[in-house]
Write a protein that holds these residues in place. Structure first.
Motif, mmCIF file in Angstrom:
data_model
loop_
_atom_site.group_PDB
_atom_site.id
_atom_site.type_symbol
_atom_site.label_atom_id
_atom_site.label_comp_id
_atom_site.label_asym_id
_atom_site.label_seq_id
_atom_site.Cartn_x
_atom_site.Cartn_y
_atom_site.Cartn_z
ATOM 1 N N PHE A 15 0.824 -1.201 0.000
ATOM 2 C CA PHE A 15 0.000 0.000 0.000
ATOM 3 C C PHE A 15 0.865 1.262 0.000
ATOM 4 O O PHE A 15 0.626 2.204 -0.747
ATOM 5 N N PHE A 16 1.936 1.250 0.836
ATOM 6 C CA PHE A 16 2.793 2.434 0.897
ATOM 7 C C PHE A 16 3.599 2.601 -0.390
ATOM 8 O O PHE A 16 3.811 3.716 -0.861
ATOM 9 N N LEU A 17 4.032 1.465 -0.951
ATOM 10 C CA LEU A 17 4.758 1.515 -2.231
ATOM 11 C C LEU A 17 3.874 2.173 -3.292
ATOM 12 O O LEU A 17 4.280 3.098 -3.988
ATOM 13 N N GLU A 18 2.617 1.670 -3.332
ATOM 14 C CA GLU A 18 1.667 2.151 -4.322
ATOM 15 C C GLU A 18 1.377 3.644 -4.098
ATOM 16 O O GLU A 18 1.455 4.461 -5.024
ATOM 17 N N SER A 19 1.073 4.006 -2.846
ATOM 18 C CA SER A 19 0.660 5.385 -2.545
ATOM 19 C C SER A 19 1.780 6.383 -2.800
ATOM 20 O O SER A 19 1.547 7.455 -3.374
ATOM 21 N N THR A 20 3.000 6.038 -2.386
ATOM 22 C CA THR A 20 4.126 6.957 -2.545
ATOM 23 C C THR A 20 4.339 7.283 -4.017
ATOM 24 O O THR A 20 4.475 8.448 -4.402
ATOM 25 N N PHE A 21 4.345 6.257 -4.826
ATOM 26 C CA PHE A 21 4.655 6.488 -6.234
ATOM 27 C C PHE A 21 3.467 7.045 -7.018
ATOM 28 O O PHE A 21 3.655 7.648 -8.074
ATOM 29 N N MET B 250 3.553 9.974 -9.659
ATOM 30 C CA MET B 250 2.913 9.736 -10.962
ATOM 31 C C MET B 250 1.983 10.905 -11.334
ATOM 32 O O MET B 250 1.991 11.383 -12.475
ATOM 33 N N PHE B 251 1.214 11.377 -10.363
ATOM 34 C CA PHE B 251 0.240 12.430 -10.677
ATOM 35 C C PHE B 251 0.824 13.841 -10.608
ATOM 36 O O PHE B 251 0.483 14.691 -11.406
ATOM 37 N N PHE B 252 1.685 14.064 -9.601
ATOM 38 C CA PHE B 252 2.149 15.442 -9.382
ATOM 39 C C PHE B 252 3.603 15.655 -9.805
ATOM 40 O O PHE B 252 4.131 16.750 -9.653
ATOM 41 N N GLY B 253 4.223 14.593 -10.339
ATOM 42 C CA GLY B 253 5.654 14.692 -10.621
ATOM 43 C C GLY B 253 6.013 15.088 -12.047
ATOM 44 O O GLY B 253 7.196 15.263 -12.357
ATOM 45 N N TRP B 254 4.988 15.239 -12.939
ATOM 46 C CA TRP B 254 5.296 15.647 -14.319
ATOM 47 C C TRP B 254 6.068 16.975 -14.282
ATOM 48 O O TRP B 254 5.672 17.917 -13.615
ATOM 49 N N ASN B 255 7.161 17.050 -15.008
ATOM 50 C CA ASN B 255 8.014 18.255 -15.089
ATOM 51 C C ASN B 255 8.699 18.600 -13.765
ATOM 52 O O ASN B 255 9.365 19.619 -13.665
ATOM 53 N N LEU C 169 8.766 7.640 -15.057
ATOM 54 C CA LEU C 169 8.420 6.348 -15.655
ATOM 55 C C LEU C 169 8.567 5.214 -14.636
ATOM 56 O O LEU C 169 7.694 4.344 -14.526
ATOM 57 N N ALA C 170 9.680 5.268 -13.875
ATOM 58 C CA ALA C 170 9.894 4.235 -12.849
ATOM 59 C C ALA C 170 8.753 4.271 -11.840
ATOM 60 O O ALA C 170 8.267 3.207 -11.395
ATOM 61 N N SER C 171 8.275 5.457 -11.498
ATOM 62 C CA SER C 171 7.163 5.579 -10.545
ATOM 63 C C SER C 171 5.901 4.932 -11.114
ATOM 64 O O SER C 171 5.176 4.234 -10.395
ATOM 65 N N SER C 172 5.652 5.155 -12.382
ATOM 66 C CA SER C 172 4.450 4.573 -13.005
ATOM 67 C C SER C 172 4.508 3.042 -12.958
ATOM 68 O O SER C 172 3.505 2.383 -12.651
ATOM 69 N N TRP C 173 5.677 2.500 -13.245
ATOM 70 C CA TRP C 173 5.821 1.032 -13.185
ATOM 71 C C TRP C 173 5.664 0.524 -11.749
ATOM 72 O O TRP C 173 5.053 -0.518 -11.513
ATOM 73 N N LEU C 174 6.224 1.286 -10.794
ATOM 74 C CA LEU C 174 6.119 0.836 -9.401
ATOM 75 C C LEU C 174 4.674 0.921 -8.877
ATOM 76 O O LEU C 174 4.278 0.116 -8.040
#
Lengths: 51, 520
Positions: free
Chosen positions: B108-114, B118-123, B131-136
């Protein structure tokens, strides 16, 4: 309202309903609220399993 | 044993089924769409083509809506364990607690952190970190599912534990046996694959709507191609793991297999019913187990092969499992009930010895629960000791049969659907195939139906057991007033329906807006 704000609002309302209303009022842990020790809980379940 | 309030049992079961099925509306889309997003983003990072970024961000928003509305709906199930299923919760001990704790802490924490990246990390982070976050996120979502499915698999096939008669709890003695039991492995792969298939169909269906609207054509074509290939591979995995599951069910839950196939009397070289309509023959045993067919089309000897890997193998029917079949080494339900009652009686005597301070008898009886012969001959049938009528050992045959066959039929339809989607995408003729576009839209609810049917087969087919052979559902339930359970049942109907309406409305609105140019 943006979609992001709408979703955050839904999340908070949902968590409030789940944890404050449902959990506290309707879903107390039966064995934890009825008995104080694990020994009492074990005795109760043993009674249920053997009577 | 006290008289069982079956109204309470049925309402408790109904409530759990309602919440589990509503929860499962949200889960499979999350499981699959995260991988589709990760694949699209990988192509974007490799090619630098902004159109792929646009597609990635569009599907990410739909994933976000589904995740936000679905998150925490599974926690309700944990509430219900403690309130409505207290005997069960105590009896399973740390077997259930450990996997769920691991799920909470790790996945759950792995999923939530990334998800945040994924949502707020663009740019804000580099393309590769994003990309690594999306896969994780995708891997984390499936890992979350792993632990709850391991716990569910243990209920279907209890292994790796020892019952402690002093505490009335099962204690985990072999963690790896629990984690890697064949039932757990098959269940995990089969279930997550069903999520991948559902998400693929969702992406294809929504993309087909864009084609019908004659807008965002390139985005729709590319989305269909990625989802169709992902869905095709996942469909193959579903078939492979479904085959593995059938073998496990035949070995561990033969009654479930018999109900799934409407097999009343076993024989050698049993065919698999491809299509059939059940009937109730005149020779009525007064229960749902006695079914026959108005008509059926069979694949000759295929059930024998699926169940045992041999075309001429014997597959027991409901009658064999209830009445016993000495020729085949199947003991009767009556015999199992006697052995179960004996095991319960030993536990009862142990409790009484402890209460009167007779430590010699108490220690002697305690030792029996670690004696292999007692465990294998008697304790393994402990749950049968609660059963007063063999008819209660038969699950709902029509429900199991039709759910199973409809699920399998839809599974093969989805495979064909993905092949067609790949073929039309390869030929570049997707835009011209209006009938396929409409079919793709109609297939979305069918994907949800199929995945729900899968759970109905798994959970209704194993009745009356909440833990296979050890604890029947009616002895697992907390002795509450059934009115309380009815009130919460209807409350859940209202809350979950409101959530579902919100999901559909917000998602529909977002789909109509469509992908934004430049992916922003």
């Amino acid at each position: 309202m943006t979609v992001g704000r709408k979703l955050w609002l839904i999340i908070f309302i949902k968590l409030f309903i789940f944890f404050i209303i449902m959990k506290l009022i309707f879903f107390p842990d039966f064995l934890k609220t009825k008995f104080n020790t694990d020994q009492e809980r074990s005795d109760y379940v043993l009674e249920q399993l053997t009577k | 044993m006290d008289a069982i309030d079956f109204s309470l049992v049925n309402w408790s079961r109904g409530q759990f089924a309602l919440t589990a099925l509503y929860h499962w509306i949200f889960v499979p889309l999350t499981l699959g769409i995260t991988f589709i997003i990760a694949i699209m983003e990988t192509i974007y990072v490799r090619t630098g083509d902004e159109e792929w970024k646009k597609a990635t961000k569009f599907w990410m928003i739909l994933f976000g809506i589904n995740f936000a509305i679905g998150v925490a709906t599974g926690l309700i199930l944990e509430f219900e364990f403690g309130t409505n299923w207290s005997n069960y919760s105590w009896f399973v001990g740390d077997i259930f607690g450990a996997p769920l704790a691991i799920e909470g802490i790790m996945a759950f924490f792995l999923e939530s952190t990334f998800i945040a990246i994924m949502f707020f990390g663009w740019n804000k982070v580099s393309k590769k970190v994003h990309l690594a976050s999306s896969w994780l996120v995708a891997i984390g979502a499936s890992l979350s599912a792993l632990w709850i499915l391991v716990a569910n698999a243990w209920m279907q096939s209890p292994v790796g534990m020892q019952f402690n008669p002093d505490t009335a709890r099962n204690e985990m003695v072999k963690f790896w046996d629990v984690l890697f039991s064949p039932v757990a492995v098959n269940k995990f792969l089969h279930t997550i694959s069903s999520g991948y298939v559902l998400a693929s169909i969702f992406v294809i269906g929504v993309s087909a709507w864009f084609l019908l609207q004659k807008r965002n054509i390139l985005f729709a074509r590319r989305s269909i191609l990625v989802a169709a290939i992902f869905g095709f591979v996942s469909s193959i995995q579903i078939i492979a793991t479904g085959d593995g599951s059938a073998r496990q069910v035949a070995k561990i839950q033969p009654m479930k297999l018999a109900a799934m196939e409407g097999l009343y009397k076993g024989y050698e070289g049993v065919g698999l019913v491809a299509i059939g309509v059940l009937s109730q023959p005149e020779e009525n045993r007064g229960n749902e187990g006695n079914k026959d067919f108005y008509f059926r089309i069979e694949i000759p000897k295929f059930l024998s092969y699926m169940a045992n890997g041999s075309w001429n193998a014997f597959v027991p029917g409901i009658k064999d499992l209830i009445d016993g079949n000495s020729e085949r080494g199947i003991i009767s339900a009556a015999e199992k009930m006697e052995r179960g009652k004996y095991a319960r009686n030993v536990l009862s005597e142990l409790k009484k010895a402890k209460e009167r301070g007779d430590m010699e008898t108490y220690e002697d009886l305690t030792l029996r629960f670690s004696d292999e012969t007692f465990i294998n001959e008697y304790f393994r049938y402990f749950g049968y000791g609660f059963v007063d009528d063999p008819a209660r050992l038969i699950p709902n045959v029509p429900l199991s049969f039709y759910s199973f066959h409809l699920m399998v039929g839809l599974g093969f339809y989805f495979l064909l659907f993905f092949i067609l989607a790949i073929f039309y995408a390869y030929k570049g003729s997707l835009e011209r195939r209006k009938w396929f576009q409409r079919l793709a839209l109609l297939t979305i609810p069918l994907a949800y139906l199929a995945t729900m049917l899968g759970w109905i087969v798994a959970e209704m087919g194993r009745q009356p057991w909440v833990i296979q052979d050890l604890m029947p559902t009616f002895s697992a339930v907390t002795r509450l007033d059934s009115t309380t359970v009815q009130i919460t049942f209807w409350l859940f109907v209202i809350i979950f329906t409101a959530l579902l309406i919100a999901e559909v409305k917000i998602m529909t609105k977002q789909i109509k807006i469509g992908p934004k140019e430049g992916g922003n």
